[in-house]
Design an enzyme around this catalytic site. Sequence first.
Site, PDB file in Angstrom:
ATOM      1  N   LYS A  70       0.816  -1.230   0.000  1.00 11.11           N
ATOM      2  CA  LYS A  70       0.000   0.000   0.000  1.00 11.11           C
ATOM      3  C   LYS A  70       0.849   1.279   0.000  1.00 11.11           C
ATOM      4  O   LYS A  70       0.491   2.256  -0.652  1.00 11.11           O
ATOM      5  CB  LYS A  70      -0.967   0.005   1.181  1.00 11.11           C
ATOM      6  CG  LYS A  70      -2.073  -1.043   1.051  1.00 11.11           C
ATOM      7  CD  LYS A  70      -3.041  -0.981   2.207  1.00 11.11           C
ATOM      8  CE  LYS A  70      -4.021  -2.149   2.153  1.00 11.11           C
ATOM      9  NZ  LYS A  70      -4.995  -2.149   3.237  1.00 11.11           N
ATOM     10  N   ASP A 106      -9.953   2.277   2.751  1.00 10.83           N
ATOM     11  CA  ASP A 106     -10.174   1.543   4.010  1.00 10.83           C
ATOM     12  C   ASP A 106     -10.984   2.386   4.999  1.00 10.83           C
ATOM     13  O   ASP A 106     -11.837   1.857   5.718  1.00 10.83           O
ATOM     14  CB  ASP A 106      -8.837   1.139   4.653  1.00 10.83           C
ATOM     15  CG  ASP A 106      -8.234  -0.101   3.995  1.00 10.83           C
ATOM     16  OD1 ASP A 106      -8.995  -0.874   3.381  1.00 10.83           O
ATOM     17  OD2 ASP A 106      -7.005  -0.291   4.090  1.00 10.83           O
TER      18      ASP A 106
HETATM   19  P1  NAP Z   1      -0.304  -4.409  10.406  1.00 11.40           P
HETATM   20  O1  NAP Z   1       0.044  -3.099   9.790  1.00 11.40           O
HETATM   21  O2  NAP Z   1       0.657  -5.540  10.275  1.00 11.40           O
HETATM   22  O3  NAP Z   1      -0.588  -4.157  11.987  1.00 11.40           O
HETATM   23  C1  NAP Z   1      -0.799  -5.242  12.863  1.00 11.40           C
HETATM   24  C2  NAP Z   1      -1.182  -4.708  14.253  1.00 11.40           C
HETATM   25  O4  NAP Z   1      -1.485  -5.840  15.096  1.00 11.40           O
HETATM   26  C3  NAP Z   1      -0.076  -3.928  14.947  1.00 11.40           C
HETATM   27  O5  NAP Z   1      -0.638  -2.928  15.741  1.00 11.40           O
HETATM   28  C4  NAP Z   1       0.569  -5.021  15.825  1.00 11.40           C
HETATM   29  O6  NAP Z   1       1.241  -4.510  16.958  1.00 11.40           O
HETATM   30  C5  NAP Z   1      -0.660  -5.786  16.265  1.00 11.40           C
HETATM   31  N1  NAP Z   1      -0.321  -7.136  16.706  1.00 11.40           N
HETATM   32  C6  NAP Z   1       0.054  -8.187  15.920  1.00 11.40           C
HETATM   33  N2  NAP Z   1       0.300  -9.258  16.712  1.00 11.40           N
HETATM   34  C7  NAP Z   1       0.084  -8.869  17.997  1.00 11.40           C
HETATM   35  C8  NAP Z   1       0.171  -9.535  19.266  1.00 11.40           C
HETATM   36  N3  NAP Z   1       0.528 -10.830  19.341  1.00 11.40           N
HETATM   37  N4  NAP Z   1      -0.134  -8.840  20.381  1.00 11.40           N
HETATM   38  C9  NAP Z   1      -0.533  -7.526  20.304  1.00 11.40           C
HETATM   39  N5  NAP Z   1      -0.611  -6.859  19.135  1.00 11.40           N
HETATM   40  C10 NAP Z   1      -0.322  -7.524  17.990  1.00 11.40           C
HETATM   41  O7  NAP Z   1      -1.684  -4.956   9.853  1.00 11.40           O
HETATM   42  P2  NAP Z   1      -2.968  -4.111   9.339  1.00 11.40           P
HETATM   43  O8  NAP Z   1      -2.878  -3.934   7.879  1.00 11.40           O
HETATM   44  O9  NAP Z   1      -3.132  -2.913  10.189  1.00 11.40           O
HETATM   45  O10 NAP Z   1      -4.139  -5.185   9.597  1.00 11.40           O
HETATM   46  C11 NAP Z   1      -4.495  -5.563  10.917  1.00 11.40           C
HETATM   47  C12 NAP Z   1      -5.652  -6.561  10.886  1.00 11.40           C
HETATM   48  O11 NAP Z   1      -6.790  -5.952  10.290  1.00 11.40           O
HETATM   49  C13 NAP Z   1      -5.375  -7.826  10.063  1.00 11.40           C
HETATM   50  O12 NAP Z   1      -5.939  -8.913  10.766  1.00 11.40           O
HETATM   51  C14 NAP Z   1      -6.121  -7.583   8.759  1.00 11.40           C
HETATM   52  O13 NAP Z   1      -6.554  -8.793   8.149  1.00 11.40           O
HETATM   53  C15 NAP Z   1      -7.314  -6.775   9.255  1.00 11.40           C
HETATM   54  N6  NAP Z   1      -7.867  -5.875   8.221  1.00 11.40           N
HETATM   55  C16 NAP Z   1      -9.197  -5.959   7.959  1.00 11.40           C
HETATM   56  C17 NAP Z   1      -9.744  -5.104   7.003  1.00 11.40           C
HETATM   57  C18 NAP Z   1     -11.219  -5.212   6.680  1.00 11.40           C
HETATM   58  O14 NAP Z   1     -11.602  -4.780   5.583  1.00 11.40           O
HETATM   59  N7  NAP Z   1     -12.054  -5.720   7.568  1.00 11.40           N
HETATM   60  C19 NAP Z   1      -8.955  -4.152   6.351  1.00 11.40           C
HETATM   61  C20 NAP Z   1      -7.595  -4.065   6.665  1.00 11.40           C
HETATM   62  C21 NAP Z   1      -7.060  -4.949   7.622  1.00 11.40           C
HETATM   63  P3  NAP Z   1       2.813  -4.139  16.908  1.00 11.40           P
HETATM   64  O15 NAP Z   1       2.892  -2.765  16.311  1.00 11.40           O
HETATM   65  O16 NAP Z   1       3.240  -4.198  18.316  1.00 11.40           O
HETATM   66  O17 NAP Z   1       3.482  -5.178  16.035  1.00 11.40           O
END
Ligand code: NAP
Length: 283
Positions: A70, A106
Site C-alpha cells: 500500500k 479503508d
Molecule cells: P499491520 O500493519 O501488520 O498491523 C498489525 C497490528 O497488530 C499492529 O498494531 C501489531 O502490533 C498488532 N499485533 C500483531 N500481533 C500482535 C500480538 N501478538 N499482540 C498484540 N498486538 C499484535 O496490519 P494491518 O494492515 O493494520 O491489519 C491488521 C488486521 O486488520 C489484520 O488482521 C487484517 O486482516 C485486518 N484488516 C481488515 C480489514 C477489513 O476490511 N475488515 C482491512 C484491513 C485490515 P505491533 O505494532 O506491536 O506489532
Amino acid sequence: MNTGTILRAGVVGHPVKHSRSPIIHGYWLEQFGINGRYDRYDVKPEDFSHFVKTLSEQGLQGVNVTIPHKEAAFLALDEATDRARRLKAANTLWFENGKLWGDNTDSIGFLANLDQGHPGWDINAKSALILGAGGAARAIIAGLQERNIEKITIVNRTRERAEELALMSGGQVAVAEWSKLSFQLESADLVVNTTSLGMSGQPDLDLSLDPLGKNALVTDIVYVPLETNLLKQARLRGNPVVDGLGMLLHQAVPGFEHWFGKRPVVTDELRYLVEDHITGIRA
Ligand code: NAP
C-alpha cells in the site's frame, strides 16, 4: 448480451491467494452484466514497481492493492486523493485522463460499515479507543477524524509505533499503555480492534470488557472468524457490535465504480455469499 473488450481489474498483494475481493467484484460484475474480470496478482515487493508501471500494457483498468504494497502504491501514483496523501498509502488505483490515480478506501469502508451496522453511532460518540497501530489503524483514525470524534486513544503492543501514528495523525490523538488497556475502556464510546489478534490462526485478544459502558459500540476489523471472541464477549454483555466483514465489502465500492463504470451496492445477498466462503460452505 455483452460484446467487445473485456474490462479487467484485480487485487495485487503478496501473498494474495486468500483475498476475498474476487468474490465481491465477481458478484457485482454478474449483477450488472458487465463483460469484465477481476483476478488476483501475487507480486513480490521487488517486482511491484514494474507491475504498476505496466498496468495499462497488461490491459488493466486499475487494481486494489493489499499487504505489503500500500505504501509503495502511493509512491507510484501520478495523482492521489487528499485521503491517500494524508495516509501515504493507497489501496485503490485507477486511470483518469491518462494519469494513474490512487485513493485509500479503508477509511470509507470502515465508516460505511458502522453506518450500516449501527446507524447514528457517531452522534454521541465522543471517545474512541483504538487497539493497534498498523496500516488499518492509520486509515481508521483518519476516518474517525473526518467524523469529528473528539478523543481518540491508541493502545499498541509496541508503544513507539502508537506514538508515531499519533504524531502522523495530528489533532487530538493520545497514546496509552497496552498494560493499562482496561482503564481506557471506562471512558470509551467506541472500541475498535485493528490488531490481528483474534484472527483465525492468531492468539485471541485477552481483554475483559468489564469496565466498558453497556452502550459503547464494539467493532473488530478482523472478519475471519466473523464473530471474534472480542465481539462475542461484547454481544453477551449487551453492547452493540459490528463485525469487520462490512468494511471489506464497502471499501471495494469506489474501485468497482472507477474500473467498471457502475456504482455497486453492498447487499445482504453479497454479504451471505462472502460469509459462505469464510465459513467454508463455498470453496
Ligand atoms: P499491520 O500493519 O501488520 O498491523 C498489525 C497490528 O497488530 C499492529 O498494531 C501489531 O502490533 C498488532 N499485533 C500483531 N500481533 C500482535 C500480538 N501478538 N499482540 C498484540 N498486538 C499484535 O496490519 P494491518 O494492515 O493494520 O491489519 C491488521 C488486521 O486488520 C489484520 O488482521 C487484517 O486482516 C485486518 N484488516 C481488515 C480489514 C477489513 O476490511 N475488515 C482491512 C484491513 C485490515 P505491533 O505494532 O506491536 O506489532
